[in-house]
Design an enzyme around this catalytic site. Structure first.
Site, PDB file in Angstrom:
ATOM      1  CD  GLU A   1      90.098 -25.203  27.426  1.00 48.92           C
ATOM      2  OE1 GLU A   1      88.943 -24.199  26.484  1.00 48.92           O
ATOM      3  OE2 GLU A   1      89.220 -26.072  27.008  1.00 48.92           O
TER       4      GLU A   1
ATOM      5  CB  CYS B   1      86.578 -18.379  32.207  1.00 49.60           C
ATOM      6  SG  CYS B   1      85.585 -19.399  32.105  1.00 49.60           S
TER       7      CYS B   1
END
Ligand code: NAD
Length: 522
Positions: A285, A319
Protein backbone atom coordinates in the site's frame (compact mmCIF):
# COMPACT_ATOMS: atom_id res chain seq x y z
CA UNK A 1 -19.75 3.62 14.36
CA UNK A 2 -23.02 3.58 16.25
CA UNK A 3 -21.27 5.19 19.19
CA UNK A 4 -22.09 8.91 19.11
CA UNK A 5 -18.99 10.03 20.97
CA UNK A 6 -16.71 8.29 18.48
CA UNK A 7 -13.74 10.35 17.37
CA UNK A 8 -13.01 9.90 13.67
CA UNK A 9 -10.89 11.92 11.27
CA UNK A 10 -13.87 13.96 10.23
CA UNK A 11 -14.90 15.07 13.72
CA UNK A 12 -12.05 17.55 13.84
CA UNK A 13 -13.98 20.08 15.89
CA UNK A 14 -14.45 17.76 18.87
CA UNK A 15 -14.60 20.02 21.91
CA UNK A 16 -15.65 17.37 24.35
CA UNK A 17 -14.42 18.50 27.77
CA UNK A 18 -14.35 14.99 29.24
CA UNK A 19 -12.26 13.76 26.33
CA UNK A 20 -9.71 16.55 26.75
CA UNK A 21 -9.47 16.05 30.53
CA UNK A 22 -8.74 12.37 30.00
CA UNK A 23 -6.11 13.25 27.42
CA UNK A 24 -4.55 15.82 29.76
CA UNK A 25 -4.25 13.16 32.45
CA UNK A 26 -2.79 10.65 29.97
CA UNK A 27 -0.22 13.16 28.70
CA UNK A 28 0.87 13.83 32.27
CA UNK A 29 1.19 10.11 32.93
CA UNK A 30 3.28 9.30 29.86
CA UNK A 31 5.57 12.28 30.42
CA UNK A 32 6.75 10.43 33.53
CA UNK A 33 7.81 7.48 31.35
CA UNK A 34 9.73 9.28 28.60
CA UNK A 35 13.09 7.90 27.52
CA UNK A 36 12.61 4.31 28.72
CA UNK A 37 14.39 1.46 26.90
CA UNK A 38 12.31 -1.14 25.04
CA UNK A 39 13.53 -4.57 23.86
CA UNK A 40 12.49 -6.74 20.90
CA UNK A 41 9.79 -9.36 21.42
CA UNK A 42 10.54 -12.78 19.93
CA UNK A 43 8.86 -16.13 20.63
CA UNK A 44 7.01 -14.76 23.65
CA UNK A 45 10.16 -13.33 25.28
CA UNK A 46 11.68 -9.88 25.52
CA UNK A 47 15.09 -9.59 23.91
CA UNK A 48 17.30 -6.60 24.71
CA UNK A 49 19.85 -5.60 22.06
CA UNK A 50 23.28 -4.01 22.24
CA UNK A 51 22.28 -1.20 19.93
CA UNK A 52 19.28 1.05 20.46
CA UNK A 53 17.79 4.01 18.59
CA UNK A 54 16.36 7.13 20.17
CA UNK A 55 12.88 8.10 19.07
CA UNK A 56 12.43 11.82 19.68
CA UNK A 57 9.42 14.09 19.35
CA UNK A 58 9.27 16.20 16.18
CA UNK A 59 7.68 18.94 18.29
CA UNK A 60 10.95 19.37 20.20
CA UNK A 61 13.87 17.28 19.02
CA UNK A 62 15.59 17.59 22.40
CA UNK A 63 12.99 15.29 23.98
CA UNK A 64 13.65 11.55 23.70
CA UNK A 65 10.33 9.70 23.71
CA UNK A 66 11.79 6.20 23.87
CA UNK A 67 15.00 4.28 23.40
CA UNK A 68 14.19 1.29 21.25
CA UNK A 69 16.11 -1.88 20.36
CA UNK A 70 17.77 -2.12 16.93
CA UNK A 71 17.35 -5.62 15.53
CA UNK A 72 20.17 -7.33 13.65
CA UNK A 73 19.65 -9.77 10.80
CA UNK A 74 20.16 -12.57 13.34
CA UNK A 75 17.31 -11.21 15.49
CA UNK A 76 15.08 -11.07 12.43
CA UNK A 77 15.94 -14.67 11.56
CA UNK A 78 15.03 -15.72 15.10
CA UNK A 79 11.74 -13.84 14.94
CA UNK A 80 10.78 -15.58 11.68
CA UNK A 81 11.82 -18.92 13.16
CA UNK A 82 9.64 -18.31 16.24
CA UNK A 83 6.67 -17.31 14.06
CA UNK A 84 7.16 -20.40 11.92
CA UNK A 85 7.27 -22.65 14.97
CA UNK A 86 4.03 -21.14 16.27
CA UNK A 87 2.19 -21.47 12.95
CA UNK A 88 1.03 -25.10 13.16
CA UNK A 89 -0.81 -24.59 16.46
CA UNK A 90 -2.22 -21.21 15.51
CA UNK A 91 -3.46 -22.46 12.15
CA UNK A 92 -5.34 -25.29 13.80
CA UNK A 93 -6.73 -23.10 16.57
CA UNK A 94 -10.48 -22.75 15.82
CA UNK A 95 -11.09 -19.49 13.97
CA UNK A 96 -13.63 -18.50 16.62
CA UNK A 97 -10.84 -18.50 19.22
CA UNK A 98 -8.53 -16.44 17.01
CA UNK A 99 -11.32 -13.94 16.49
CA UNK A 100 -11.97 -13.80 20.23
CA UNK A 101 -8.33 -12.95 20.97
CA UNK A 102 -8.12 -10.24 18.30
CA UNK A 103 -11.42 -8.79 19.54
CA UNK A 104 -9.94 -8.73 23.02
CA UNK A 105 -6.93 -6.82 21.71
CA UNK A 106 -9.33 -4.24 20.24
CA UNK A 107 -11.01 -3.84 23.61
CA UNK A 108 -7.61 -3.32 25.27
CA UNK A 109 -6.74 -0.65 22.70
CA UNK A 110 -9.98 1.18 23.48
CA UNK A 111 -9.33 0.92 27.20
CA UNK A 112 -5.93 2.58 26.82
CA UNK A 113 -6.95 4.91 23.98
CA UNK A 114 -5.98 8.12 25.79
CA UNK A 115 -2.57 6.88 26.79
CA UNK A 116 -1.81 5.44 23.35
CA UNK A 117 -2.96 8.73 21.80
CA UNK A 118 -0.63 10.67 24.08
CA UNK A 119 2.33 8.53 22.99
CA UNK A 120 1.28 8.92 19.36
CA UNK A 121 1.11 12.72 19.61
CA UNK A 122 4.52 12.77 21.22
CA UNK A 123 6.24 10.33 18.91
CA UNK A 124 4.69 11.33 15.57
CA UNK A 125 3.41 14.88 16.14
CA UNK A 126 -0.23 14.54 15.09
CA UNK A 127 -2.83 16.59 16.98
CA UNK A 128 -5.24 15.35 19.62
CA UNK A 129 -8.18 14.51 17.41
CA UNK A 130 -6.05 12.90 14.71
CA UNK A 131 -4.32 10.79 17.36
CA UNK A 132 -7.53 9.70 19.06
CA UNK A 133 -9.01 9.04 15.61
CA UNK A 134 -6.16 6.75 14.67
CA UNK A 135 -6.31 4.75 17.89
CA UNK A 136 -10.08 4.39 17.55
CA UNK A 137 -9.64 3.35 13.93
CA UNK A 138 -7.09 0.72 14.91
CA UNK A 139 -9.55 -0.86 17.33
CA UNK A 140 -12.32 -0.66 14.71
CA UNK A 141 -10.13 -2.37 12.12
CA UNK A 142 -9.45 -5.27 14.52
CA UNK A 143 -13.18 -5.63 15.22
CA UNK A 144 -14.02 -5.31 11.54
CA UNK A 145 -11.70 -8.13 10.52
CA UNK A 146 -12.94 -10.30 13.37
CA UNK A 147 -16.49 -9.59 12.22
CA UNK A 148 -15.60 -10.50 8.62
CA UNK A 149 -14.43 -13.92 9.81
CA UNK A 150 -17.73 -14.38 11.66
CA UNK A 151 -19.85 -13.08 8.78
CA UNK A 152 -18.17 -15.55 6.42
CA UNK A 153 -18.29 -18.51 8.80
CA UNK A 154 -14.50 -18.76 8.83
CA UNK A 155 -14.51 -18.88 5.02
CA UNK A 156 -15.63 -22.48 4.63
CA UNK A 157 -18.37 -23.05 2.03
CA UNK A 158 -20.05 -26.09 0.63
CA UNK A 159 -19.87 -26.22 -3.18
CA UNK A 160 -21.84 -28.02 -5.91
CA UNK A 161 -21.69 -31.79 -6.60
CA UNK A 162 -21.04 -33.80 -9.73
CA UNK A 163 -21.81 -37.08 -7.97
CA UNK A 164 -23.99 -37.88 -4.93
CA UNK A 165 -20.98 -39.63 -3.39
CA UNK A 166 -18.94 -36.42 -3.26
CA UNK A 167 -18.89 -33.58 -0.75
CA UNK A 168 -17.10 -30.52 -2.08
CA UNK A 169 -15.97 -27.65 0.07
CA UNK A 170 -14.07 -24.46 -0.55
CA UNK A 171 -11.94 -23.49 2.44
CA UNK A 172 -9.72 -20.43 2.79
CA UNK A 173 -6.55 -21.26 4.70
CA UNK A 174 -3.61 -19.22 6.03
CA UNK A 175 -0.20 -19.02 4.36
CA UNK A 176 2.26 -19.13 7.27
CA UNK A 177 4.54 -16.37 8.58
CA UNK A 178 3.27 -12.92 7.60
CA UNK A 179 5.61 -9.92 7.73
CA UNK A 180 4.10 -6.50 8.43
CA UNK A 181 6.15 -3.38 7.73
CA UNK A 182 4.53 -0.07 8.67
CA UNK A 183 5.04 3.65 7.96
CA UNK A 184 5.43 6.40 10.55
CA UNK A 185 2.37 8.49 9.67
CA UNK A 186 -0.30 5.98 10.84
CA UNK A 187 1.97 3.77 12.93
CA UNK A 188 -0.81 2.11 14.95
CA UNK A 189 -3.53 1.61 12.34
CA UNK A 190 -1.19 0.45 9.60
CA UNK A 191 0.81 -1.92 11.78
CA UNK A 192 -2.05 -3.19 13.94
CA UNK A 193 -4.64 -3.73 11.22
CA UNK A 194 -2.61 -5.87 8.81
CA UNK A 195 -1.34 -7.86 11.81
CA UNK A 196 -4.93 -8.37 13.00
CA UNK A 197 -6.09 -9.45 9.54
CA UNK A 198 -3.20 -11.89 9.22
CA UNK A 199 -3.85 -13.28 12.71
CA UNK A 200 -7.62 -13.83 12.44
CA UNK A 201 -6.87 -15.64 9.18
CA UNK A 202 -4.49 -17.99 11.04
CA UNK A 203 -1.09 -16.65 9.99
CA UNK A 204 1.59 -15.81 12.54
CA UNK A 205 3.17 -12.38 12.41
CA UNK A 206 6.48 -10.55 12.56
CA UNK A 207 5.99 -6.78 12.85
CA UNK A 208 8.51 -4.09 11.91
CA UNK A 209 7.47 -0.52 12.71
CA UNK A 210 9.08 2.54 11.13
CA UNK A 211 12.35 3.59 12.72
CA UNK A 212 10.74 7.06 13.07
CA UNK A 213 8.00 5.67 15.35
CA UNK A 214 9.29 2.43 16.87
CA UNK A 215 7.49 2.86 20.19
CA UNK A 216 4.18 2.34 18.38
CA UNK A 217 5.25 -1.22 17.55
CA UNK A 218 6.31 -1.88 21.13
CA UNK A 219 2.95 -0.74 22.51
CA UNK A 220 0.90 -2.64 19.92
CA UNK A 221 2.89 -5.78 20.59
CA UNK A 222 2.20 -5.33 24.28
CA UNK A 223 -1.55 -5.17 23.55
CA UNK A 224 -1.48 -8.46 21.61
CA UNK A 225 0.47 -10.02 24.42
CA UNK A 226 -1.96 -8.84 27.09
CA UNK A 227 -4.85 -10.06 24.95
CA UNK A 228 -3.42 -13.57 25.31
CA UNK A 229 -2.03 -14.30 21.84
CA UNK A 230 0.16 -17.41 22.26
CA UNK A 231 3.96 -17.08 22.30
CA UNK A 232 5.41 -16.80 18.80
CA UNK A 233 2.18 -15.75 17.06
CA UNK A 234 3.18 -12.07 17.29
CA UNK A 235 6.84 -11.01 17.19
CA UNK A 236 8.38 -7.57 17.08
CA UNK A 237 11.61 -6.47 15.42
CA UNK A 238 12.34 -2.77 15.72
CA UNK A 239 15.19 -1.23 13.76
CA UNK A 240 16.13 0.31 10.48
CA UNK A 241 14.32 -0.34 7.21
CA UNK A 242 17.47 -1.16 5.33
CA UNK A 243 18.65 -3.79 7.85
CA UNK A 244 15.70 -5.20 9.82
CA UNK A 245 13.06 -4.36 7.17
CA UNK A 246 14.99 -5.77 4.27
CA UNK A 247 16.01 -8.92 6.16
CA UNK A 248 12.42 -9.53 7.18
CA UNK A 249 10.76 -8.84 3.84
CA UNK A 250 13.19 -11.00 1.91
CA UNK A 251 13.43 -13.86 4.38
CA UNK A 252 12.71 -17.12 2.51
CA UNK A 253 10.39 -18.39 5.26
CA UNK A 254 8.16 -15.33 5.12
CA UNK A 255 5.06 -16.53 3.26
CA UNK A 256 3.33 -13.17 2.82
CA UNK A 257 4.05 -9.48 3.27
CA UNK A 258 2.04 -6.36 3.99
CA UNK A 259 4.08 -3.23 3.47
CA UNK A 260 2.63 0.25 3.83
CA UNK A 261 4.90 3.12 2.88
CA UNK A 262 6.49 4.86 -0.06
CA UNK A 263 6.41 3.79 -3.70
CA UNK A 264 10.19 3.74 -3.84
CA UNK A 265 10.53 1.16 -1.09
CA UNK A 266 7.23 -0.68 -1.61
CA UNK A 267 7.43 -1.19 -5.34
CA UNK A 268 11.06 -0.75 -6.29
CA UNK A 269 12.73 -2.43 -3.32
CA UNK A 270 10.13 -4.97 -2.17
CA UNK A 271 7.43 -5.87 -4.70
CA UNK A 272 9.91 -6.40 -7.49
CA UNK A 273 12.17 -8.58 -5.30
CA UNK A 274 9.76 -10.32 -2.94
CA UNK A 275 9.02 -13.60 -4.70
CA UNK A 276 12.13 -15.59 -5.45
CA UNK A 277 11.49 -19.34 -5.51
CA UNK A 278 7.72 -19.16 -6.19
CA UNK A 279 4.99 -16.46 -6.24
CA UNK A 280 3.95 -15.21 -2.80
CA UNK A 281 1.29 -12.66 -1.74
CA UNK A 282 2.85 -9.22 -1.51
CA UNK A 283 0.46 -6.51 -0.37
CA UNK A 284 2.02 -3.10 -0.90
CA UNK A 285 0.00 0.00 0.00
CA UNK A 286 1.84 3.09 -1.19
CA UNK A 287 1.63 6.82 -1.76
CA UNK A 288 -0.73 9.11 -3.61
CA UNK A 289 -0.83 12.33 -5.59
CA UNK A 290 -4.44 12.95 -4.80
CA UNK A 291 -6.37 15.51 -6.83
CA UNK A 292 -9.48 17.51 -6.02
CA UNK A 293 -11.49 18.86 -8.96
CA UNK A 294 -13.67 21.92 -8.37
CA UNK A 295 -16.19 22.79 -11.12
CA UNK A 296 -17.92 26.13 -11.66
CA UNK A 297 -21.19 24.87 -10.16
CA UNK A 298 -19.50 23.68 -6.97
CA UNK A 299 -20.53 24.80 -3.52
CA UNK A 300 -17.34 26.75 -2.78
CA UNK A 301 -17.81 26.66 0.99
CA UNK A 302 -17.66 22.89 0.83
CA UNK A 303 -14.82 22.86 -1.66
CA UNK A 304 -12.62 25.24 0.34
CA UNK A 305 -13.28 23.42 3.60
CA UNK A 306 -12.76 20.00 2.00
CA UNK A 307 -9.50 20.97 0.31
CA UNK A 308 -8.22 22.81 3.40
CA UNK A 309 -8.80 19.77 5.61
CA UNK A 310 -7.27 17.31 3.17
CA UNK A 311 -4.29 19.45 2.16
CA UNK A 312 -3.32 20.68 5.62
CA UNK A 313 -4.86 18.22 8.10
CA UNK A 314 -2.01 16.31 9.77
CA UNK A 315 0.35 18.54 7.81
CA UNK A 316 -0.49 16.87 4.49
CA UNK A 317 1.26 13.75 5.77
CA UNK A 318 -1.49 11.35 4.85
CA UNK A 319 -1.19 9.09 1.84
CA UNK A 320 -4.67 10.43 1.01
CA UNK A 321 -3.69 14.12 1.40
CA UNK A 322 -4.84 16.48 -1.33
CA UNK A 323 -1.80 17.96 -3.04
CA UNK A 324 -3.31 19.02 -6.38
CA UNK A 325 -6.43 21.05 -7.14
CA UNK A 326 -7.87 21.49 -10.64
CA UNK A 327 -10.34 24.34 -10.44
CA UNK A 328 -12.60 25.68 -13.19
CA UNK A 329 -11.40 29.07 -14.45
CA UNK A 330 -14.71 30.75 -13.55
CA UNK A 331 -14.23 30.12 -9.81
CA UNK A 332 -10.45 29.82 -9.59
CA UNK A 333 -9.73 33.27 -8.21
CA UNK A 334 -12.31 32.97 -5.45
CA UNK A 335 -11.26 29.47 -4.46
CA UNK A 336 -7.59 30.44 -4.18
CA UNK A 337 -8.38 33.61 -2.20
CA UNK A 338 -10.47 31.68 0.30
CA UNK A 339 -8.01 28.80 0.56
CA UNK A 340 -5.15 31.21 1.23
CA UNK A 341 -7.14 32.94 3.92
CA UNK A 342 -8.03 29.63 5.60
CA UNK A 343 -4.35 28.56 5.47
CA UNK A 344 -3.29 31.79 7.14
CA UNK A 345 -5.79 31.22 9.95
CA UNK A 346 -4.63 27.66 10.69
CA UNK A 347 -3.65 27.16 14.32
CA UNK A 348 -0.10 25.88 14.30
CA UNK A 349 1.46 24.66 17.52
CA UNK A 350 2.36 21.93 19.97
CA UNK A 351 0.27 18.89 19.06
CA UNK A 352 -0.40 18.26 22.73
CA UNK A 353 -2.36 21.53 23.03
CA UNK A 354 -6.14 21.39 22.71
CA UNK A 355 -6.46 24.08 20.06
CA UNK A 356 -3.70 22.94 17.69
CA UNK A 357 -4.80 22.08 14.16
CA UNK A 358 -1.34 21.76 12.64
CA UNK A 359 1.52 20.18 14.57
CA UNK A 360 5.09 19.76 13.31
CA UNK A 361 6.25 17.86 10.24
CA UNK A 362 6.83 14.29 11.45
CA UNK A 363 10.43 13.74 10.34
CA UNK A 364 13.65 15.60 9.76
CA UNK A 365 13.62 14.40 6.14
CA UNK A 366 10.17 15.92 5.61
CA UNK A 367 11.28 19.18 7.21
CA UNK A 368 14.21 19.39 4.78
CA UNK A 369 11.91 18.51 1.86
CA UNK A 370 9.65 21.42 2.80
CA UNK A 371 12.50 23.92 2.37
CA UNK A 372 13.48 22.31 -0.95
CA UNK A 373 9.93 22.17 -2.35
CA UNK A 374 9.21 25.74 -1.23
CA UNK A 375 12.21 27.05 -3.07
CA UNK A 376 11.24 25.06 -6.20
CA UNK A 377 7.73 26.54 -5.96
CA UNK A 378 9.12 30.07 -5.73
CA UNK A 379 11.35 29.44 -8.73
CA UNK A 380 8.74 27.93 -11.06
CA UNK A 381 5.40 29.22 -9.77
CA UNK A 382 3.76 31.61 -7.31
CA UNK A 383 3.69 30.92 -3.57
CA UNK A 384 0.40 32.50 -2.47
CA UNK A 385 0.98 31.82 1.21
CA UNK A 386 3.41 29.84 3.35
CA UNK A 387 6.68 28.53 1.95
CA UNK A 388 8.56 29.12 5.19
CA UNK A 389 9.47 27.16 8.28
CA UNK A 390 8.83 28.58 11.76
CA UNK A 391 12.16 28.74 13.52
CA UNK A 392 11.48 30.96 16.52
CA UNK A 393 9.71 31.29 19.87
CA UNK A 394 8.25 28.20 21.51
CA UNK A 395 8.34 26.27 18.25
CA UNK A 396 12.06 26.80 17.62
CA UNK A 397 13.09 23.24 18.47
CA UNK A 398 10.52 21.41 16.35
CA UNK A 399 9.87 20.83 12.67
CA UNK A 400 7.20 23.52 12.30
CA UNK A 401 6.20 24.91 8.91
CA UNK A 402 3.43 27.04 7.44
CA UNK A 403 0.64 25.65 5.24
CA UNK A 404 1.45 26.55 1.67
CA UNK A 405 -0.63 27.31 -1.43
CA UNK A 406 1.15 27.36 -4.80
CA UNK A 407 -0.23 28.42 -8.20
CA UNK A 408 1.12 28.93 -11.74
CA UNK A 409 3.38 25.86 -11.85
CA UNK A 410 3.96 24.14 -15.20
CA UNK A 411 1.65 21.13 -15.39
CA UNK A 412 4.45 18.61 -15.56
CA UNK A 413 6.47 20.19 -12.75
CA UNK A 414 7.84 17.77 -10.14
CA UNK A 415 5.60 19.34 -7.47
CA UNK A 416 2.58 18.42 -9.63
CA UNK A 417 3.79 14.85 -10.18
CA UNK A 418 5.47 13.57 -7.01
CA UNK A 419 3.98 12.91 -3.62
CA UNK A 420 5.02 15.81 -1.33
CA UNK A 421 3.73 14.53 2.01
CA UNK A 422 3.73 18.04 3.46
CA UNK A 423 1.21 20.87 3.94
CA UNK A 424 1.68 22.10 0.38
CA UNK A 425 -1.14 22.24 -2.17
CA UNK A 426 -0.68 23.18 -5.83
CA UNK A 427 -3.64 24.72 -7.68
CA UNK A 428 -4.13 24.64 -11.46
CA UNK A 429 -6.87 26.30 -13.51
CA UNK A 430 -8.85 24.24 -16.06
CA UNK A 431 -11.44 25.12 -18.71
CA UNK A 432 -13.48 21.89 -18.72
CA UNK A 433 -14.18 18.63 -16.93
CA UNK A 434 -12.36 16.68 -19.65
CA UNK A 435 -9.23 18.70 -19.07
CA UNK A 436 -9.52 18.29 -15.30
CA UNK A 437 -9.95 14.51 -15.53
CA UNK A 438 -7.11 14.14 -17.98
CA UNK A 439 -4.78 16.04 -15.64
CA UNK A 440 -6.07 14.28 -12.53
CA UNK A 441 -5.39 10.84 -14.05
CA UNK A 442 -2.01 11.79 -15.49
CA UNK A 443 -0.03 10.25 -12.61
CA UNK A 444 1.39 6.87 -11.73
CA UNK A 445 -0.63 6.98 -8.48
CA UNK A 446 -4.34 6.21 -7.99
CA UNK A 447 -5.21 6.42 -4.31
CA UNK A 448 -7.93 9.00 -3.54
CA UNK A 449 -9.68 11.82 -5.42
CA UNK A 450 -12.31 14.46 -4.65
CA UNK A 451 -14.91 16.20 -6.79
CA UNK A 452 -17.06 19.26 -6.24
CA UNK A 453 -19.88 19.98 -8.69
CA UNK A 454 -23.58 20.81 -8.74
CA UNK A 455 -24.25 18.86 -11.97
CA UNK A 456 -25.25 15.20 -11.82
CA UNK A 457 -23.91 14.42 -15.30
CA UNK A 458 -20.49 15.76 -14.25
CA UNK A 459 -20.57 13.68 -11.08
CA UNK A 460 -21.41 10.57 -13.12
CA UNK A 461 -18.56 11.30 -15.54
CA UNK A 462 -16.12 11.80 -12.65
CA UNK A 463 -17.14 8.52 -11.01
CA UNK A 464 -16.84 6.67 -14.31
CA UNK A 465 -13.47 8.06 -15.39
CA UNK A 466 -11.41 8.87 -12.33
CA UNK A 467 -8.62 6.34 -11.66
CA UNK A 468 -8.53 6.02 -7.88
CA UNK A 469 -9.48 3.47 -5.22
CA UNK A 470 -11.30 5.92 -2.90
CA UNK A 471 -13.36 8.83 -4.21
CA UNK A 472 -15.47 11.50 -2.55
CA UNK A 473 -18.04 13.85 -4.07
CA UNK A 474 -19.00 17.23 -2.57
CA UNK A 475 -17.50 16.36 0.79
CA UNK A 476 -16.55 19.25 3.10
CA UNK A 477 -15.32 16.82 5.77
CA UNK A 478 -12.33 16.06 3.54
CA UNK A 479 -11.96 16.38 -0.23
CA UNK A 480 -9.68 13.34 -0.42
CA UNK A 481 -9.13 12.19 3.19
CA UNK A 482 -10.96 10.70 6.15
CA UNK A 483 -11.88 7.10 5.31
CA UNK A 484 -13.23 4.82 8.02
CA UNK A 485 -13.19 0.99 8.24
CA UNK A 486 -16.45 -0.62 7.23
CA UNK A 487 -17.58 2.74 5.83
CA UNK A 488 -15.07 3.75 3.16
CA UNK A 489 -12.76 0.79 2.43
CA UNK A 490 -9.36 2.32 1.69
CA UNK A 491 -6.83 1.37 -0.97
CA UNK A 492 -5.12 2.43 -4.16
CA UNK A 493 -5.04 1.65 -7.88
CA UNK A 494 -1.99 1.80 -10.16
CA UNK A 495 1.20 2.75 -8.28
CA UNK A 496 -0.71 3.21 -5.01
CA UNK A 497 -1.49 -0.41 -4.22
CA UNK A 498 -0.99 -3.98 -5.41
CA UNK A 499 -4.14 -5.92 -4.62
CA UNK A 500 -7.05 -3.96 -6.09
CA UNK A 501 -8.80 -4.67 -2.75
CA UNK A 502 -9.13 -2.07 -0.04
CA UNK A 503 -8.22 -2.00 3.66
CA UNK A 504 -11.11 -2.18 6.15
CA UNK A 505 -13.39 -3.59 3.48
CA UNK A 506 -15.30 -6.67 2.43
CA UNK A 507 -12.33 -8.35 0.74
CA UNK A 508 -9.41 -7.51 3.05
CA UNK A 509 -9.20 -10.66 5.18
CA UNK A 510 -9.34 -12.85 2.05
CA UNK A 511 -6.04 -11.28 0.96
CA UNK A 512 -4.42 -13.14 3.87
CA UNK A 513 -5.85 -16.53 2.90
CA UNK A 514 -5.44 -19.06 0.10
CA UNK A 515 -8.15 -21.34 -1.22
CA UNK A 516 -8.22 -25.09 -0.82
CA UNK A 517 -10.88 -26.99 -2.69
CA UNK A 518 -11.74 -30.25 -0.91
CA UNK A 519 -13.55 -33.21 -2.42
CA UNK A 520 -14.39 -36.09 -0.10
CA UNK A 521 -15.83 -39.19 -1.76
CA UNK A 522 -17.91 -41.69 0.25
P1 NAD B 1 8.95 4.40 3.81
O1 NAD B 1 8.73 3.67 2.54
O2 NAD B 1 10.14 5.25 3.94
O3 NAD B 1 9.03 3.36 5.03
C1 NAD B 1 7.98 2.45 5.30
C2 NAD B 1 8.52 1.28 6.12
O4 NAD B 1 9.46 0.56 5.32
C3 NAD B 1 9.27 1.70 7.37
O5 NAD B 1 9.00 0.77 8.39
C4 NAD B 1 10.73 1.60 6.95
O6 NAD B 1 11.60 1.37 8.03
C5 NAD B 1 10.67 0.39 6.03
N1 NAD B 1 11.76 0.30 5.05
C6 NAD B 1 12.51 1.30 4.53
N2 NAD B 1 13.42 0.80 3.65
C7 NAD B 1 13.20 -0.54 3.61
C8 NAD B 1 13.79 -1.61 2.87
N3 NAD B 1 14.79 -1.40 2.03
N4 NAD B 1 13.32 -2.86 3.07
C9 NAD B 1 12.30 -3.08 3.92
N5 NAD B 1 11.70 -2.11 4.65
C10 NAD B 1 12.15 -0.86 4.49
O7 NAD B 1 7.60 5.23 4.09
P2 NAD B 1 7.29 6.23 5.29
O8 NAD B 1 8.05 7.48 5.09
O9 NAD B 1 7.40 5.53 6.59
O10 NAD B 1 5.74 6.49 5.08
C11 NAD B 1 5.24 7.45 4.21
C12 NAD B 1 4.78 6.81 2.93
O11 NAD B 1 3.79 5.83 3.22
C13 NAD B 1 4.12 7.79 1.99
O12 NAD B 1 4.51 7.50 0.68
C14 NAD B 1 2.64 7.50 2.18
O13 NAD B 1 1.84 7.88 1.10
C15 NAD B 1 2.66 6.02 2.38
N6 NAD B 1 1.44 5.56 3.04
C16 NAD B 1 0.54 4.84 2.32
C17 NAD B 1 -0.64 4.44 2.91
C18 NAD B 1 -1.68 3.64 2.16
O14 NAD B 1 -2.59 3.12 2.79
N7 NAD B 1 -1.60 3.53 0.85
C19 NAD B 1 -0.90 4.79 4.23
C20 NAD B 1 0.06 5.51 4.93
C21 NAD B 1 1.24 5.89 4.33
Amino acid sequence: MENESKVTYVTLSADNEELHSKLDAAIEKVRGRLGQTHPLFIGGKERPTQQTTDSFTPADTRVVVARVASATTEDVNDAVRAARAAFADWRSTPWQRRVELVDRAAVLIRESAHELSAWLMLEMGKNRIEALGEIEETADLYHYYAEQMRANGGFSREMGRLSPADTNTSVLRPYGVWAVIAPWNFPYALMGAPAAAALVAGNTVVMKPSSETPLSGVLLCDVFRRAGLPAGTVNLVTGSGRIAGDALALHPDVAGLTFTGSYDVGFEKLYRRFSRSYPKPCIVEMGGKNPAIVMDTADLDRAVTGVYRSAFGMGGQKCSACSRVYVHEKVARELVTRLVSAAQDARIGDPLERTTFLGPVGTRGGFDDYARFSSMARESGTVRTGGAAIGDGQLAHGFYVRPTVVTDLPRDHLLMKEELFLPIVCVQTVGSLDEALEQANDTRFGLTAGFFSGRQEEIDAFLDRIEAGVVYVNRAAGATTGAWPGVQPFGGWKGSGSTGKNIGGLYTVQCYLREQSRTLTK
